[in-house]
Design an enzyme around this catalytic site. Structure first.
Site, PDB file in Angstrom:
ATOM      1  N   ASP A  16      43.804 -24.794  -2.950  1.00 15.09           N
ATOM      2  CA  ASP A  16      44.496 -23.549  -2.622  1.00 15.09           C
ATOM      3  C   ASP A  16      43.744 -22.386  -3.279  1.00 15.09           C
ATOM      4  OD1 ASP A  16      47.368 -22.341  -1.746  1.00 15.09           O
ATOM      5  OD2 ASP A  16      46.658 -21.389  -3.590  1.00 15.09           O
ATOM      6  N   ASN A  35      43.607  -9.975   0.858  1.00 16.57           N
ATOM      7  CA  ASN A  35      44.073  -9.348   2.090  1.00 16.57           C
ATOM      8  C   ASN A  35      44.660  -7.957   1.830  1.00 16.57           C
ATOM      9  OD1 ASN A  35      43.367 -11.325   3.961  1.00 16.57           O
ATOM     10  ND2 ASN A  35      45.274 -12.459   3.688  1.00 16.57           N
ATOM     11  N   ASP A  79      39.369 -13.162   6.024  1.00 12.93           N
ATOM     12  CA  ASP A  79      38.767 -14.177   6.890  1.00 12.93           C
ATOM     13  C   ASP A  79      37.346 -14.498   6.446  1.00 12.93           C
ATOM     14  OD1 ASP A  79      41.071 -14.267   8.359  1.00 12.93           O
ATOM     15  OD2 ASP A  79      40.291 -13.146  10.071  1.00 12.93           O
ATOM     16  N   ASP A 102      45.664 -20.399   3.251  1.00 13.76           N
ATOM     17  CA  ASP A 102      44.517 -20.362   2.334  1.00 13.76           C
ATOM     18  C   ASP A 102      44.289 -21.734   1.685  1.00 13.76           C
ATOM     19  OD1 ASP A 102      46.788 -20.422   0.810  1.00 13.76           O
ATOM     20  OD2 ASP A 102      46.251 -18.763  -0.501  1.00 13.76           O
TER      21      ASP A 102
END
Length: 311
Positions: free
Chosen positions: A176, A184, A193, A219
């Site tokens: 993770d 973001n 991305d 993620d």
């Protein structure tokens, strides 16, 4: 094209071989049906086959039926028929042939059929390539290019079955990205991305060729590790985390450092059949514990809590 000529009549076979060779084809010949079938199912595939209906031991229609049972064989089959009631061109198609031609063979007709068959073969290959491309796209994560959740589920089933058959260990590492929401929020989703894409590339380079890696969702990344017991899976997990955190990630929007937390589950000697995602669920539980004390940490699932494991 590579063409097989299966013709019982030696003179007729020689005439066909000479003509096709002059037309630029690579030609092989045989005189009976058994030999023809062995060649067609052999390791070196033929593009095209001319099969005499009345071959000894195994006739042309039977060869066609046998070949069509093998889905991997894509040879274009043309049956050579005598103009009588027993050898009807329509029956040739029913047997699995792609085309039929009456004997004696007319050279112009044969050359036309060869060209038509070649076009059909090209279309088949293009269709097969398009189907494979579509299949891969449906199993590929569009952001990272890694396998998606559906493909990972298939791999879980397959690798767990293999582990049971071979009595071999199997490890899962669920990774993770720590504080990914901040990427973001501060740099935008495009940067997010790009970060995920680079993380996936680093993880892939750090795994063995036969390990499976995919985007598990959001993620998170899942690595499926055949032959890995708990110590090996733990060592690999640490290597994966280091591969990402050791160097900053350069994006158009800026340079960032990323760390990973990991949950590890490994099992071996599995005899009892359980759901294939049980090991993944154990890795999820371990990941949850890994993120409790802080970021960039690692935890191992409780031994034996999810599968029947030999100790």
């Amino acid at each position: 094209m590579r063409v097989l000529i299966a013709e019982a009549d030696a003179l007729a076979r020689r005439v066909l071989e000479t003509a096709l060779t002059q037309w630029g084809h690579e030609v092989a010949g045989c005189a009976d049906g058994v030999a023809a079938l062995q060649l067609l199912l052999g390791a070196t595939p033929f593009d095209y086959a001319l099969l005499d209906w009345s071959l000894a031991e195994l006739d042309g229609p039977k060869i066609c039926r046998a070949v069509r049972k093998q889905s991997a064989v894509q040879t274009y089959l043309l049956l050579l028929c005598k103009p009588d009631a027993d050898q009807v061109p329509l029956a040739a198609l029913d047997a699995g042939a792609d085309d039929a031609l009456l004997k004696p063979v007319d050279a112009d007709q044969l050359q036309f059929r060869l060209h038509a068959g070649q076009k059909v073969l090209e279309l088949r290959r293009e269709l097969a390539s398009a189907q494979e491309t579509l299949r891969v796209k449906t199993l590929q994560d569009p952001v990272t290019g890694l396998w998606n959740r559906e493909a990972l589920t298939d791999s879980m089933d397959r690798e767990l079955d293999r582990a049971r058959r071979e009595g071999a260990p199997l490890g899962f590492v669920l990774l993770d990205v720590d504080d990914f929401r901040l990427v973001n929020d501060t740099l935008g989703r495009r940067a997010g991305d790009g970060a995920l894409r680079q993380v996936g590339q680093r993880l892939r380079r750090s795994l063995r060729p036969y390990d499976v890696l995919g985007r598990y969702g959001g993620d998170q990344f899942l690595a499926i590790l055949p032959g890995c017991d708990e110590p090996l899976a733990t060592a690999l997990a640490e290597r994966l985390r280091t591969s990402v955190s050791a160097q900053p990630i350069a994006l158009d929007e800026g340079t960032i450092r990323i760390t990973l937390s990991a949950g590890i589950a490994a099992a071996g000697g599995m005899q009892e059949r359980r759901p294939a995602d049980a090991l993944a669920c154990a890795a999820e539980a371990a990941l949850y514990r890994a993120k409790q004390p802080g970021q960039h940490s690692l935890a191992v699932a409780t031994k034996g809590a999810w599968l029947n494991i030999s100790t």
